[in-house]
Design an enzyme around this catalytic site. Structure first.
Site, short mmCIF file in Angstrom:
data_model
loop_
_atom_site.label_atom_id
_atom_site.label_comp_id
_atom_site.label_asym_id
_atom_site.label_seq_id
_atom_site.Cartn_x
_atom_site.Cartn_y
_atom_site.Cartn_z
N SER A 49 10.97 -31.30 12.08
CA SER A 49 10.00 -32.74 12.19
C SER A 49 9.31 -33.08 11.01
CB SER A 49 9.16 -32.13 13.38
OG SER A 49 9.88 -31.43 14.46
N THR A 50 8.79 -32.02 10.29
CA THR A 50 8.00 -32.33 8.99
C THR A 50 8.84 -33.00 7.86
OG1 THR A 50 6.60 -30.27 9.20
CG2 THR A 50 6.59 -31.33 7.20
N TYR A 138 15.28 -23.57 17.59
CA TYR A 138 14.03 -24.21 17.45
C TYR A 138 13.46 -24.76 18.76
CZ TYR A 138 10.98 -27.91 15.45
OH TYR A 138 9.73 -28.41 14.86
N LYS A 166 12.52 -20.15 16.17
CA LYS A 166 11.31 -20.60 15.60
C LYS A 166 10.53 -21.05 16.83
CE LYS A 166 9.41 -24.17 12.71
NZ LYS A 166 9.14 -25.66 13.02
N THR A 168 7.44 -22.45 18.42
CA THR A 168 6.40 -23.58 18.25
C THR A 168 5.70 -23.76 19.49
OG1 THR A 168 7.53 -24.32 16.21
CG2 THR A 168 5.73 -25.66 16.90
N ASP A 192 1.05 -23.51 12.48
CA ASP A 192 0.10 -23.02 11.37
C ASP A 192 -1.50 -22.51 11.79
OD1 ASP A 192 2.38 -24.34 10.50
OD2 ASP A 192 1.27 -25.45 8.89
N GLU A 193 -1.68 -23.26 12.56
CA GLU A 193 -3.20 -22.92 13.07
C GLU A 193 -3.37 -21.57 14.14
OE1 GLU A 193 -1.64 -26.47 15.68
OE2 GLU A 193 -1.15 -25.74 13.83
N SER A 209 4.35 -26.73 8.18
CA SER A 209 4.33 -27.99 7.42
C SER A 209 3.08 -27.68 6.55
CB SER A 209 4.11 -29.25 8.34
OG SER A 209 2.95 -29.24 9.25
#
Length: 294
Positions: A49-50, A138, A166, A168, A192-193, A209
């Site tokens: 996506s990034t 993913y 992955k 997410t 990431d958060e 990202s």
């Protein structure tokens, strides 16, 4: 080859475009070198996506995969995200990147249509059975609307070439259940958060990202958790999340690319219909850069 070789921190590779929307090869190479030389990542997740992947043609995707492999060579691990609404394109890209020497492939769950799990499973089987490689699922439910439960992950993992996920999602109960049920499979944190929380649950790595800019801090969070220094890791997660909040409020792609530009990396424009940074966003990005990254 053991799957342990794929553990670690991966940047979801940002892609540089020219103002007319064409691929900026030199810019991509500079972003890759920045990730390898400055962020010290273990690998790159290319075509996610990034990378604005779903706005690109098949030939453009292939060119980006070529550039990434040519620039990174064998310095780091490379995972190619080949997933597509068109399974035949996914198979074509899986073969292409396997021939290039990518260490693994990954594929987003098929989306938009309400596919049954059997259809999703067949999609993954068609992709991975077409190549001599390893596949990472993913899973990103908030964008795809596709949720996979513990038992369904087990069904996918019955294929020994499907080696992990992955992950997410913010469902840490599900993450813990998957971790306990399939200890031999790889789990990469995708938010990431939430690095701290995922690290405590013993994920095998992370793909993000913001690692294009915040990779050193992200790695430190992981290291502190391993050392049992949770308070210190929590403080770094606070700083990371302040950074992420400011980036999101200013525009994710445009802000990350502007911050890279401020470091001398030609990160370029975003692909339409995504907007590139306005003057106001550039100014705010400069403030963010000076606060968190300088």
């Amino acid at each position: 080859m053991k799957n342990e070789d794929l553990k670690g921190l991966y940047s979801a590779l940002l892609i540089s475009f020219n103002e007319d929307g064409s691929i900026n090869e030199q810019g991509i190479r500079e972003i890759i070198r920045h990730n390898i030389d400055k962020m010290k990542v273990d690998g790159l997740y290319v075509g996610g996506s990034t990378g604005e992947n779903f706005l690109l043609s098949t030939d453009e995707k292939k060119r980006i995969f070529e550039i990434a492999k040519d620039e990174a060579k064998s310095d780091i691990k490379l995972i190619a995200q080949v997933g597509s609404m068109n399974v035949y394109e996914a198979i074509e890209l899986a073969k292409f990147t396997t021939d290039l020497g990518y260490d693994a492939i990954s594929a987003v769950t098929p989306f938009y249509y309400k596919f049954s799990f059997e259809e999703i499973k067949e999609y993954y089987e068609m992709i991975i059975n077409s190549v001599d490689n390893r596949l990472i699922v993913y899973s990103i439910p908030f964008l795809t609307g596709v949720n996979i439960n513990v038992e369904q992950f087990g069904e996918l993992f019955k294929n020994e070439k499907i080696i992990g996920v992955k992950f997410t999602a913010a469902d840490f109960y599900l993450l813990e259940r998957v971790r306990k049920a399939y200890p031999e499979h790889l789990i990469y944190a995708g938010f990431d958060e939430m690095m701290l929380s995922a690290s405590v649950l013993n994920v095998d790595g992370a793909i993000g990202s913001t690692f294009n800019l915040n990779g050193i801090r992200a790695r430190k969070i992981v290291e502190l958790v391993k050392e049992g220094k949770i308070d210190e890791a929590r403080e770094l997660q606070h700083i990371t999340n302040d950074f992420i909040t400011d980036v999101l409020n200013n525009g994710l792609y445009s802000t990350l690319k502007t911050c890279l530009e401020l470091q001398g990396v030609h990160a370029g424009y975003s692909r339409r219909p995504m907007k590139s940074a306005s003057e106001a966003q550039k100014q705010r990005a400069k403030e963010i850069y000076e606060k968190y990254l300088k």
